[in-house]
Design a protein around this motif. Structure first.
Motif, mmCIF file in Angstrom:
data_model
loop_
_atom_site.group_PDB
_atom_site.id
_atom_site.type_symbol
_atom_site.label_atom_id
_atom_site.label_comp_id
_atom_site.label_asym_id
_atom_site.label_seq_id
_atom_site.Cartn_x
_atom_site.Cartn_y
_atom_site.Cartn_z
ATOM 1 N N UNK A 10 56.712 69.147 63.051
ATOM 2 C CA UNK A 10 55.542 69.655 63.770
ATOM 3 C C UNK A 10 55.712 71.090 64.267
ATOM 4 N N UNK A 11 56.927 71.477 64.578
ATOM 5 C CA UNK A 11 57.181 72.855 65.007
ATOM 6 C C UNK A 11 58.144 73.509 64.033
ATOM 7 N N UNK A 12 57.689 74.585 63.399
ATOM 8 C CA UNK A 12 58.536 75.314 62.462
ATOM 9 C C UNK A 12 59.385 76.324 63.220
ATOM 10 N N UNK A 13 60.467 76.800 62.632
ATOM 11 C CA UNK A 13 61.282 77.820 63.292
ATOM 12 C C UNK A 13 60.477 79.096 63.591
ATOM 13 N N UNK A 14 59.546 79.439 62.723
ATOM 14 C CA UNK A 14 58.705 80.616 62.950
ATOM 15 C C UNK A 14 57.820 80.464 64.167
ATOM 16 N N UNK A 15 57.295 79.265 64.385
ATOM 17 C CA UNK A 15 56.457 79.003 65.559
ATOM 18 C C UNK A 15 57.274 79.122 66.830
ATOM 19 N N UNK A 16 58.504 78.636 66.805
ATOM 20 C CA UNK A 16 59.370 78.716 67.983
ATOM 21 C C UNK A 16 59.638 80.169 68.362
ATOM 22 N N UNK A 17 59.854 81.027 67.355
ATOM 23 C CA UNK A 17 60.077 82.458 67.602
ATOM 24 C C UNK A 17 58.818 83.082 68.191
ATOM 25 N N UNK A 18 57.658 82.742 67.636
ATOM 26 C CA UNK A 18 56.396 83.291 68.121
ATOM 27 C C UNK A 18 56.134 82.880 69.568
ATOM 28 N N UNK A 54 47.843 70.915 63.772
ATOM 29 C CA UNK A 54 48.481 71.414 62.564
ATOM 30 C C UNK A 54 49.884 71.893 62.904
ATOM 31 N N UNK A 55 50.801 71.664 61.990
ATOM 32 C CA UNK A 55 52.175 72.097 62.186
ATOM 33 C C UNK A 55 52.794 72.400 60.847
ATOM 34 N N UNK A 56 54.088 72.302 60.775
ATOM 35 C CA UNK A 56 54.779 72.527 59.516
ATOM 36 C C UNK A 56 54.598 71.350 58.579
ATOM 37 N N UNK A 57 54.998 71.517 57.348
ATOM 38 C CA UNK A 57 54.841 70.453 56.356
ATOM 39 C C UNK A 57 55.753 69.268 56.657
ATOM 40 N N UNK A 58 56.964 69.527 57.154
ATOM 41 C CA UNK A 58 57.924 68.460 57.377
ATOM 42 C C UNK A 58 58.303 68.268 58.838
#
Length: 96
Positions: free
Chosen positions: A76-84, A70-74
């Motif tokens: 695979x890695x959302x900016x929020x995931x990168x921060x986390x 599972x990833x972002x809608x558009x």
């Protein structure tokens, strides 16, 4: 030039060309950018090959190793995931 044929004027609009003159230039431009990212091949987090494609909204599959995640809608890695992930790495380094 044959009758009824027109040459493209200005930039070619890409995937958002289907909207024609509707919705405004900046909305069509942002749709074009997100669809370009969405349809591109991305890096697999498991096997590190550029073969991840979007299967559905938020569902990404590696064509090589069949890893589904599972990833972002558009993307695979959302900016929020990168921060986390950055915060997790920093906390691990702090403990060690």
């Amino acid at each position: 030039m044959a009758k009824g044929k027109h040459k493209a004027k200005g930039r070619i609009s890409g995937s958002s060309g289907r909207f024609g003159p509707r919705y405004g230039r900046f909305i069509r431009k942002s749709v074009n950018q997100t669809e370009k990212i969405q349809r591109a091949k991305h890096l697999c987090p498991k096997c590190d090959t550029v073969s991840v494609k979007r299967e559905g909204t938020g569902i990404w599959t590696c064509r090589k190793c069949n890893y589904k995640f599972a990833g972002g809608a558009y993307a695979p890695q959302t900016p929020g995931l990168k921060v986390a992930l950055r915060n997790i790495e920093a906390s691990i380094k702090k403990e060690a």
